[in-house]
Structure formats: structure tokens, C-alpha cells
Design a protein around this motif. Structure first.
Motif, PDB file in Angstrom:
ATOM      1  N   THR A 153      46.434  36.217  29.937  1.00 50.49           N
ATOM      2  CA  THR A 153      45.962  36.264  31.324  1.00 50.49           C
ATOM      3  C   THR A 153      46.179  34.953  32.080  1.00 50.49           C
ATOM      4  O   THR A 153      46.055  34.916  33.301  1.00 50.49           O
ATOM      5  CB  THR A 153      44.463  36.612  31.356  1.00 50.49           C
ATOM      6  OG1 THR A 153      43.759  35.716  30.480  1.00 50.49           O
ATOM      7  CG2 THR A 153      44.216  38.033  30.922  1.00 50.49           C
ATOM      8  N   SER A 192      50.353  40.439  37.035  1.00 48.40           N
ATOM      9  CA  SER A 192      49.070  40.004  36.480  1.00 48.40           C
ATOM     10  C   SER A 192      48.096  39.881  37.648  1.00 48.40           C
ATOM     11  O   SER A 192      48.230  38.984  38.477  1.00 48.40           O
ATOM     12  CB  SER A 192      49.231  38.660  35.750  1.00 48.40           C
ATOM     13  OG  SER A 192      48.012  38.233  35.201  1.00 48.40           O
ATOM     14  N   GLY A 194      44.391  40.431  37.492  1.00 49.94           N
ATOM     15  CA  GLY A 194      42.963  40.391  37.205  1.00 49.94           C
ATOM     16  C   GLY A 194      42.414  41.706  36.694  1.00 49.94           C
ATOM     17  O   GLY A 194      41.261  41.778  36.266  1.00 49.94           O
ATOM     18  N   GLN A 196      44.949  44.214  35.176  1.00 58.25           N
ATOM     19  CA  GLN A 196      45.870  44.529  34.095  1.00 58.25           C
ATOM     20  C   GLN A 196      47.049  43.574  34.123  1.00 58.25           C
ATOM     21  O   GLN A 196      47.291  42.879  35.112  1.00 58.25           O
ATOM     22  CB  GLN A 196      46.362  45.974  34.205  1.00 58.25           C
ATOM     23  CG  GLN A 196      47.009  46.284  35.551  1.00 58.25           C
ATOM     24  CD  GLN A 196      47.216  47.778  35.746  1.00 58.25           C
ATOM     25  OE1 GLN A 196      46.664  48.597  35.014  1.00 58.25           O
ATOM     26  NE2 GLN A 196      48.011  48.148  36.733  1.00 58.25           N
ATOM     27  N   TRP A 210      43.016  43.983  31.294  1.00 53.26           N
ATOM     28  CA  TRP A 210      42.703  42.550  31.373  1.00 53.26           C
ATOM     29  C   TRP A 210      41.922  42.068  30.148  1.00 53.26           C
ATOM     30  O   TRP A 210      42.203  40.999  29.601  1.00 53.26           O
ATOM     31  CB  TRP A 210      41.910  42.265  32.648  1.00 53.26           C
ATOM     32  CG  TRP A 210      41.842  40.824  33.010  1.00 53.26           C
ATOM     33  CD1 TRP A 210      40.788  39.969  32.840  1.00 53.26           C
ATOM     34  CD2 TRP A 210      42.883  40.037  33.613  1.00 53.26           C
ATOM     35  NE1 TRP A 210      41.105  38.710  33.311  1.00 53.26           N
ATOM     36  CE2 TRP A 210      42.389  38.734  33.786  1.00 53.26           C
ATOM     37  CE3 TRP A 210      44.184  40.329  34.026  1.00 53.26           C
ATOM     38  CZ2 TRP A 210      43.133  37.715  34.363  1.00 53.26           C
ATOM     39  CZ3 TRP A 210      44.940  39.311  34.594  1.00 53.26           C
ATOM     40  CH2 TRP A 210      44.421  38.017  34.750  1.00 53.26           C
ATOM     41  N   GLN A 214      43.229  39.181  27.460  1.00 54.59           N
ATOM     42  CA  GLN A 214      42.533  37.921  27.189  1.00 54.59           C
ATOM     43  C   GLN A 214      42.485  37.609  25.701  1.00 54.59           C
ATOM     44  O   GLN A 214      42.268  36.461  25.317  1.00 54.59           O
ATOM     45  CB  GLN A 214      41.107  37.980  27.756  1.00 54.59           C
ATOM     46  CG  GLN A 214      41.065  37.904  29.280  1.00 54.59           C
ATOM     47  CD  GLN A 214      39.641  37.947  29.811  1.00 54.59           C
ATOM     48  OE1 GLN A 214      38.829  38.755  29.365  1.00 54.59           O
ATOM     49  NE2 GLN A 214      39.335  37.091  30.744  1.00 54.59           N
TER      50      GLN A 214
END
Length: 222
Positions: A153, A192, A194, A196, A210, A214
Motif C-alpha cells: 500500500t 492504488s 485506499g 484496493q 487494501w 497491507q
């Protein structure tokens, strides 16, 4: 690096130091469940090594050197708690107990690698305050410089990288493997936002949520 016994005292002193008043040796003895005489002897040693200022009948104060050493112990403990809970799946109580046992044994190199693997976490589960900042300057941390391990992420669209670790259980790792998301796989970030992350891997598009992203640890390639 201070000895385990010194670190144990510094850790206790730091907790008492946060109350803002000079620390009485009787309070330290109570905190560590030791005799006042043995505490006084150790405090005098700590004063001789520059970790505390001590004046008889007036209490103990941590020096800047003592505060730095104490927060380094706290930092190691909190990083270990993150690892034990998020990676090994231990519950909070057991993770705290194990982290306190292990914290004195890990070297600065292991601490740096642990920090990099976890993506430089700022907080630890179950704790109100943040993980203390790394005491070393960036140019003294070759792990962060050379490996630059971060969560998926952390990369923006257009960046390329390689997957270095997947912090998922077997079922989660198997599901990701079906998308060709495996340790050693190279990729490019397509999106990207927040919510997916969309990747291009082996000429195919893959998409993960997401929360899952992470837990995918990567090394940026550009």
C-alpha cells in the motif's frame, strides 16, 4: 548496548519518569520488587555511567542518555509486539509477556530488519502511545536504505517492485498464489486508491483489497 539488568532498570525508571517528579528509590524498589539497598547500589552505578542524575534524599532523574536508552528498549518491545500479534497471531497478553522476554536479546541489526519487515509501524496493538522513533540516523540504517521493505500500500501507481514476504495464513497465501501473487514475483502498480490495489504481474492484471495489500511486504524497484 546496555546490559539486560541496566535495561530493566531504565525501563522501570522511564515509566516512573513520565510522572514528572524525581523518582524515589523506594518507588523503584516497589516497581521492580527488589530491596531498597540493591536499588540504591544500581542507581549509583547508573549515575556513574551517565544514565541518571542521583542525589541522596532527592531522588533520581533520567539524563538524556538514559531517556534515549530507555525509549530504545520500549521501541524494541513494541516492534516485537507488532510482530508477535500481526505475524504469529498471538493474543495481546501473551505477546506482551513474550516481547518483554525477548526485547533484551535482539541486536540493533535485528531491530532494524524487524522494523523494515513490518513496514516501519507507528503504533502497537493495545497501546495508547506511539512506538518511539528510531534513534539511529537514516544513513546509519542500511536495512532501511538497501532493502526498503514496505507494505504494498506504500507504493503509488506506476511504481515497480518485488514481493519479499506475505504476512497471511496458509489459506490467504494460497488464494493470493492463484493470482500469481507470490514471494519473488515482480509487479507494477496500476491503481492504488485506499480501497484496493491493482497490479500487473506476468502480463496479467490482479487486484487485492487494501487490508490484504497491507500484509504484502515488497521492495520498490524504481
Amino acid at each position: 548496548m546496555p546490559s539486560q539488568s541496566v535495561e530493566r532498570y531504565l525501563d522501570a525508571l522511564y515509566g516512573l519518569h513520565l510522572e514528572g517528579e524525581p523518582i524515589r528509590t523506594t518507588a523503584i524498589a516497589k516497581e521492580l520488587e527488589l530491596s531498597p539497598a540493591s536499588v540504591t547500589e544500581m542507581v549509583q552505578r547508573l549515575a556513574g555511567e551517565g544514565y541518571v542524575d542521583y542525589e541522596r534524599y532527592h531522588g533520581v532523574r533520567l539524563t538524556p542518555k538514559g531517556i534515549a536508552a530507555a525509549t530504545d528498549v520500549l521501541r524494541r518491545r513494541r516492534l516485537l509486539q507488532v510482530f508477535l500479534i500481526n505475524v504469529l497471531g498471538l493474543d495481546l497478553g501473551l505477546a506482551k509477556e513474550e516481547a518483554q522476554r525477548i526485547e533484551h536479546a535482539i541486536s540493533p541489526e535485528v531491530e532494524d530488519r524487524l522494523c523494515a519487515l513490518l513496514g516501519n509501524p507507528q503504533t502497537s496493538p493495545g497501546e495508547d502511545d506511539d512506538i518511539p522513533l528510531c534513534p539511529r540516523a537514516p544513513d546509519e540504517c542500511p536495512t532501511c536504505q538497501k532493502q526498503a521493505l514496505v507494505p504494498l500500500t506504500a507504493l503509488a501507481a506506476g511504481h515497480r517492485g518485488i514481493i519479499r514476504a506475505i504476512l497471511e495464513d496458509d489459506m490467504g497465501s494460497t488464494a493470493l498464489s492463484r493470482l500469481n501473487i507470490e514471494v519473488g514475483s515482480e509487479f507494477q502498480i496500476l491503481k492504488s486508491n485506499g480501497i484496493q490495489v491493482a497490479l500487473s504481474m506476468h502480463g496479467k492484471r490482479a487486484q487485492v483489497g487494501w487490508d490484504v495489500a497491507q500484509r504484502i511486504v515488497v521492495k520498490q524497484r524504481d
